[in-house]
Design an enzyme around this catalytic site. Structure first.
Site, mmCIF file in Angstrom:
data_model
loop_
_atom_site.group_PDB
_atom_site.id
_atom_site.type_symbol
_atom_site.label_atom_id
_atom_site.label_comp_id
_atom_site.label_asym_id
_atom_site.label_seq_id
_atom_site.Cartn_x
_atom_site.Cartn_y
_atom_site.Cartn_z
ATOM 1 N N LYS A 124 82.975 70.078 -26.921
ATOM 2 C CA LYS A 124 84.221 70.550 -26.252
ATOM 3 C C LYS A 124 84.569 68.540 -26.463
ATOM 4 C CE LYS A 124 85.459 70.726 -21.564
ATOM 5 N NZ LYS A 124 86.976 69.340 -21.666
ATOM 6 N N LYS A 299 83.169 81.088 -25.566
ATOM 7 C CA LYS A 299 84.803 81.918 -25.509
ATOM 8 C C LYS A 299 83.556 83.362 -25.997
ATOM 9 C CE LYS A 299 87.617 78.514 -25.626
ATOM 10 N NZ LYS A 299 88.975 77.945 -26.789
HETATM 11 O O1 I6G Z 1 90.099 71.825 -22.337
HETATM 12 C C1 I6G Z 1 89.939 72.580 -23.404
HETATM 13 C C2 I6G Z 1 89.122 71.420 -24.201
HETATM 14 C C3 I6G Z 1 88.204 72.451 -25.254
HETATM 15 C C4 I6G Z 1 89.743 73.525 -23.556
HETATM 16 C C5 I6G Z 1 89.376 74.771 -24.471
HETATM 17 C C6 I6G Z 1 88.761 73.872 -25.743
HETATM 18 O O2 I6G Z 1 88.376 74.747 -26.434
HETATM 19 C C7 I6G Z 1 87.325 74.488 -26.824
HETATM 20 N N1 I6G Z 1 89.886 76.241 -24.754
HETATM 21 C C8 I6G Z 1 90.366 76.102 -23.198
HETATM 22 C C9 I6G Z 1 90.848 78.213 -23.244
HETATM 23 C C10 I6G Z 1 90.860 75.699 -22.119
HETATM 24 N N2 I6G Z 1 90.559 74.093 -22.355
HETATM 25 C C11 I6G Z 1 91.829 75.738 -21.363
#
Ligand code: I6G
Length: 682
Positions: A124, A299
């Site tokens: 992230k 996910k």
């Molecule tokens: O804020 C986010 C960072 C990374 C995300 C995300 C993400 O996937 C690697 N995936 C989703 C589905 C959402 N925000 C809503």
């Protein structure tokens, strides 16, 4: 016939323009998406120049998606609003292994599935979520997340980010494709940006995230274009087709085929234990990545299962962000000490009540400068948040005002240098205060002599920091030239210095006299003249005399030398004291081949070689990178078959595995040192 050109000629030009755009887009994909460039930068630049020239001659053929049209728009008065057709939701967080197990258990229960679930995993990024809308393969809109339903229209700004394609590759994309992902600033770019800002006395950014946010939210896209921003896609929003593929991971690979960069760390994992192992691995590798991450996202990979799981309030039930423990801690600021550097910069250092931050005991932290102290309203006695990020010096993030004791003391810039007692001045508009003692100040003297003797400067073996301190404290050395007048008798009288080591040092001093102009220029410690600038200067002018006599205007003709650095160089040589030291050094026998320009880039010893650094290394990555680049090498972020060497520190990650699989030469730090020495011919 149309004016000077026949229809046939015009058609040929149009076709060449079209071909060049395709070629440039393809090479962007090789570079930014695959990190595996096929052509050297010079060839890429040539293609761009050819396209620019044709478009200038034929503006009727310019289209907004041409790679030449990244920066075009005039500054805005304010950002427009964009409504997200599919809301940009947030993610639920897990702060412990237990919470991740609970998430997995919930997924199993809701789906009624017993077998281990496959999850798509990726780090992230600590950046800014954006949405990029492509219609018929052309980027038509960029927007921030905003409140999830309405964001700001930052189209002109996202267009300036080189890794975001203005036109998608191939023909397979859906008519409408809204890509979602993170805009971020690589750590290396952030450090460079702040270094430049410090040099110009401008405001610095606190961290890469703030820098990315500040850069993307600029009303003038030319400012955004000058900032080193990057992008990784992590998902999608509006689509004109039902799906891109059956799973999240396969959909991401399709986005990559369209030319969109995705995380190179994307993996599919089976079961929650594999997810926990991935979380641990990424946490270990966190410092060695060139971007900040604050956790990993999992996910459910199957999209039909994602649909069945659906959403709760504003977050999907099929995804979770597993955060890393904070690398921040609370402690008390006991005192502030002032350190004096080589150029006289007087820097505040916080002495802290020792505290554990991310597994390391922190006793001191940088306070940067008085402006930072005032901005954060830090006082002695305050309880403060300390942050440790990777291998950078810990810093104080903020004060816990509710714990401020009544006797908390304001921090004041000393009026006199704590080392030599000279006046300390802080020029109007500059963040950095300086001791005016120059080489009269023992602290500046010590630091400048340490620098002069260092490996990449005059390379005087055996002249370590402790020895320099003794030599200065005893008054044996006042400037670098005095080193060459030292006698064996003087040296033998020093601590831990026998006959043999004294002789070794004298021999090393003798050897160091034979040097190069670039090393000498770097060694004499002109402000802002690092190794690379010294090399450029030496190459451009060929002799010291030519540099000494160059005007600021002439100095600015040298690539990468702007008005500030030119003023430092000219100012340095105007000082009679500096000219005297140089004269003394020459008289002592310091010499270098003159007249010959230094090697051109293609003559550098590591020209054409690509290096990748991975794992925890004993020195800052930026430093190693600069050393390699000064010798002509390219340093890349990921391993491909084009990589020549992978330099491996502790806890290397997947880059090491990939390098082994591809049979690429692997170097440990000792191996790298040897290679650098050989390349330098030392
Ligand atoms: O804020 C986010 C960072 C990374 C995300 C995300 C993400 O996937 C690697 N995936 C989703 C589905 C959402 N925000 C809503």
């Amino acid at each position: 016939m149309s004016g000077r050109h026949s229809q046939q000629e015009l058609e040929q030009v149009r076709q060449r323009i079209e071909a060049l755009r395709k070629l440039i887009n393809y090479h962007n994909y090789r570079y930014y998406v695959l990190d595996d460039p096929e052509i050297p930068d010079s060839e890429y630049d040539r293609l761009m120049r050819e396209l620019q020239a044709l478009e200038e001659a034929h503006p009727e053929f310019i289209t907004p998606d041409s790679p030449t049209q990244r920066v075009g728009a005039e500054p805005l008065k304010e950002f427009g609003e964009v409504r997200h057709k599919v809301p940009m939701l947030s993610l639920e967080n897990a702060f412990s292994d237990e919470e991740l197990r609970e998430f997995d258990a919930r997924v199993h229960k809701l789906l009624g599935v017993e077998a281990p679930i496959e999850y798509a995993a990726e780090p992230k990024l600590d950046g800014l979520a954006v949405s990029l809308k492509y219609e018929h393969g052309v980027l038509v809109q960029g927007a921030t997340r905003g409140d999830g339903y309405r964001g700001e229209d930052v189209t002109a700004n996202v267009r300036t980010i080189d890794s975001i394609p203005l036109r998608l590759l191939g023909e397979e994309w859906p008519e409408v494709l809204e890509v979602r992902g993170e805009v971020f600033m690589p750590k290396s770019g952030f450090e460079k940006l702040n270094r430049e800002a410090r040099r110009k006395g401008e405001k610095t950014f606190a961290n890469p995230r703030n820098a990315a946010a500040g850069s993307l939210r600029q009303l003038d896209p030319r400012v955004t274009a000058s900032r080193p921003l990057a992008f990784f896609a992590y998902g999608w929003g509006e689509l004109s087709v039902e799906r891109l593929a059956d799973t999240h991971s396969a959909s991401m690979l399709r986005l990559r085929d369209f030319g969109l960069p995705i995380s190179p760390e994307l993996k599919v994992l089976r079961g929650v234990e594999a997810c926990l192992a991935y979380h641990r691995e990424m946490q270990e590798r966190r410092d060695s990545l060139d971007y900040d991450i604050d956790g990993v996202v999992f996910k459910v990979d199957r999209l039909d299962w994602q649909e069945r799981l659906g959403y709760v309030s504003r977050a999907p039930r099929w995804a979770i962000a597993h955060k890393f423990p904070a690398e921040e801690a609370l402690t008390v600021l006991r005192d502030v000490e002032w350190q004096v550097g080589r150029t006289g910069a007087v820097t505040p250092v916080a002495r802290l009540e020792p505290v554990q931050v991310g597994g390391v005991t922190v006793k001191s932290a940088t306070l940067h400068n008085m402006d930072e102290i005032e901005k954060k309203d830090i006082r002695i006695g305050d309880t403060v948040y300390v942050r440790r990020a990777g291998d950078v010096i810990p810093e104080i993030v903020r004060v816990l005002l509710e714990r401020r004791p009544p006797n908390a003391r304001r921090i004041r810039l000393p009026k006199k240098c704590p080392v030599c007692g000279s006046d300390v001045i802080k020029p109007e508009g500059e963040a950095i205060a300086r001791c005016t003692g120059g080489l009269y100040c023992p602290a500046q003297r010590k630091e400048s002599i340490k620098h002069f003797a260092s490996r990449r400067a005059m390379d005087i073996e055996g002249l370590g920091d402790k020895l320099v301190e003794q030599l200065v404290d005893k008054g044996l050395v006042k400037d670098p030239a005095d080193l060459y007048g030292l006698t064996k008798e003087q040296l033998v009288g020093l601590e831990r210095m026998g006959e043999k080591s004294a002789q070794n040092l004298l021999d090393a001093l003798e050897r160091s006299k034979e040097t190069t102009l670039a090393r000498f220029l770097y060694a004499i410690g002109i402000r802002e003249v690092g190794e690379a600038t010294a090399q450029t200067l030496a190459r451009h002018f060929g002799s010291l005399e030519a540099i000494e006599n160059a005007s600021e205007e002439e100095l600015q003709q040298v690539p990468d030398i702007g008005p500030v650095v030119a003023a430092y160089i000219a100012g340095f040589f105007r000082q009679p004291h500096n000219r005297e030291v140089i004269e003394k050094l020459r008289k002592a026998g310091v010499r270098w081949p003159e007249g010959k320009p230094a090697p051109r880039p293609e003559e550098l010893p590591l020209h054409g070689k690509t290096f990748v650094l991975t794992g925890a290394l004993s020195r800052p990555r930026e430093e190693i990178k600069e050393e390699l680049q000064a010798l002509g090498a390219r340093v890349s972020g990921s391993v491909s078959k084009k990589t020549d060497y992978v330099v491996v520190g502790e806890h290397p990650g997947s880059k090491y595995d990939k390098a082994r699989a591809l049979g690429i030469t692997i170097l440990d730090e000792a191996g790298l040192r040897k290679l650098l020495e050989e390349a330098r011919g030392s």
